[in-house]
Design an enzyme around this catalytic site. Structure first.
Site, PDB file in Angstrom:
ATOM      1  N   CYS A  24      -2.754   0.487  -6.201  1.00  0.00           N
ATOM      2  CA  CYS A  24      -1.471   0.958  -6.739  1.00  0.00           C
ATOM      3  C   CYS A  24      -0.369   0.586  -5.743  1.00  0.00           C
ATOM      4  O   CYS A  24      -0.578  -0.289  -4.907  1.00  0.00           O
ATOM      5  CB  CYS A  24      -1.512   2.459  -7.044  1.00  0.00           C
ATOM      6  SG  CYS A  24      -1.759   3.524  -5.609  1.00  0.00           S
ATOM      7  N   ARG A  34      -2.391   7.247  -7.286  1.00  0.00           N
ATOM      8  CA  ARG A  34      -3.272   6.756  -8.345  1.00  0.00           C
ATOM      9  C   ARG A  34      -4.552   6.098  -7.825  1.00  0.00           C
ATOM     10  O   ARG A  34      -5.650   6.423  -8.297  1.00  0.00           O
ATOM     11  CB  ARG A  34      -2.503   5.772  -9.247  1.00  0.00           C
ATOM     12  CG  ARG A  34      -1.410   6.430 -10.048  1.00  0.00           C
ATOM     13  CD  ARG A  34      -0.458   5.422 -10.653  1.00  0.00           C
ATOM     14  NE  ARG A  34       0.321   4.739  -9.625  1.00  0.00           N
ATOM     15  CZ  ARG A  34       1.168   3.755  -9.843  1.00  0.00           C
ATOM     16  NH1 ARG A  34       1.327   3.316 -11.072  1.00  0.00           N
ATOM     17  NH2 ARG A  34       1.840   3.207  -8.853  1.00  0.00           N
ATOM     18  N   ASP A  94       3.188   6.118 -12.793  1.00  0.00           N
ATOM     19  CA  ASP A  94       3.288   6.559 -11.406  1.00  0.00           C
ATOM     20  C   ASP A  94       3.666   8.047 -11.385  1.00  0.00           C
ATOM     21  O   ASP A  94       4.738   8.420 -11.850  1.00  0.00           O
ATOM     22  CB  ASP A  94       4.379   5.722 -10.723  1.00  0.00           C
ATOM     23  CG  ASP A  94       4.474   6.004  -9.235  1.00  0.00           C
ATOM     24  OD1 ASP A  94       3.905   7.008  -8.786  1.00  0.00           O
ATOM     25  OD2 ASP A  94       5.118   5.203  -8.536  1.00  0.00           O
TER      26      ASP A  94
HETATM   27  P1  4NP Z   1       0.983   5.562  -5.932  1.00  0.00           P
HETATM   28  O1  4NP Z   1       2.296   6.464  -5.995  1.00  0.00           O
HETATM   29  O2  4NP Z   1       1.435   4.129  -6.035  1.00  0.00           O
HETATM   30  O3  4NP Z   1       0.206   5.994  -7.136  1.00  0.00           O
HETATM   31  O4  4NP Z   1       0.280   5.882  -4.630  1.00  0.00           O
HETATM   32  C1  4NP Z   1       3.391   6.250  -5.147  1.00  0.00           C
HETATM   33  C2  4NP Z   1       3.364   6.769  -3.877  1.00  0.00           C
HETATM   34  C3  4NP Z   1       4.464   6.595  -3.041  1.00  0.00           C
HETATM   35  C4  4NP Z   1       5.564   5.888  -3.491  1.00  0.00           C
HETATM   36  C5  4NP Z   1       5.563   5.360  -4.763  1.00  0.00           C
HETATM   37  C6  4NP Z   1       4.464   5.537  -5.585  1.00  0.00           C
HETATM   38  N1  4NP Z   1       6.685   5.720  -2.653  1.00  0.00           N
HETATM   39  O5  4NP Z   1       7.700   5.142  -3.108  1.00  0.00           O
HETATM   40  O6  4NP Z   1       6.654   6.137  -1.486  1.00  0.00           O
END
Ligand code: 4NP
Length: 150
Positions: A3, A9, A119
């Site tokens: 991800c 995720r 997300d």
């Molecule tokens: P992930 O979610 O891609 O599912 O781990 C996110 C975690 C952090 C961020 C964006 C999405 N961020 O912008 O820090």
């Protein structure tokens, strides 16, 4: 499992798949990574840890890392959560055979639709339940595929 941040995720997906691999007695290595460097070395988001724990899966010891080109040598399949992850992942390698390792994870459960796992980072707790259910179904299909390959 890939991800953006490797804290919501993809660690949930890793935990779910590892759990199912163990249950089914398959010998499959599962890992996860983010396309960004935002959360390297960090534990998963507390909401991802709590949601997984609700289903008996402990992801609290996972550590964020960034996807690298070497992963395309180490792993047979690179399952991404959304279109942006897809584009970032395929951009890491030149070779078409390596690019072909990248697939949208929800195409396992909803073939050809190129659906994204939303997300959940900026939303509430309910987003994590939704993510869990989507990933759980997709991983069930993957386990069936892996079993039929034996
Ligand atoms: P992930 O979610 O891609 O599912 O781990 C996110 C975690 C952090 C961020 C964006 C999405 N961020 O912008 O820090």
């Amino acid at each position: 499992m890939v991800c953006l941040g490797n804290i919501c995720r993809s660690p949930m997906a890793q935990g779910i798949l590892e759990h199912k691999v163990e249950e089914s007695g398959l010998d499959v290595e599962v890992d996860s990574a983010g396309t960004s460097d935002y959360h390297i070395g960090q534990a998963p988001d507390h909401r991802a840890i709590a949601k997984s724990k609700e289903y008996g899966i402990d992801i609290s010891q996972y550590k964020g890392r960034q996807l690298v080109a070497e992963d395309f040598e180490e792993f047979d399949r690179i399952l991404v959560m959304d279109t942006s992850n897809y584009n970032n992942a395929v951009a890491l390698v030149e070779d078409e055979q390596k690019k072909a390792k990248v697939e949208m994870i929800l195409n396992l459960s909803q073939p050809g639709n190129n659906m994204s796992v939303p997300d959940p980072y900026f939303g509430g707790e309910e987003g994590f339940e939704n993510v869990y259910q989507l990933l759980d179904h997709a991983c069930d299909v993957l386990i069936k595929e892996l079993k039929s390959e034996r």
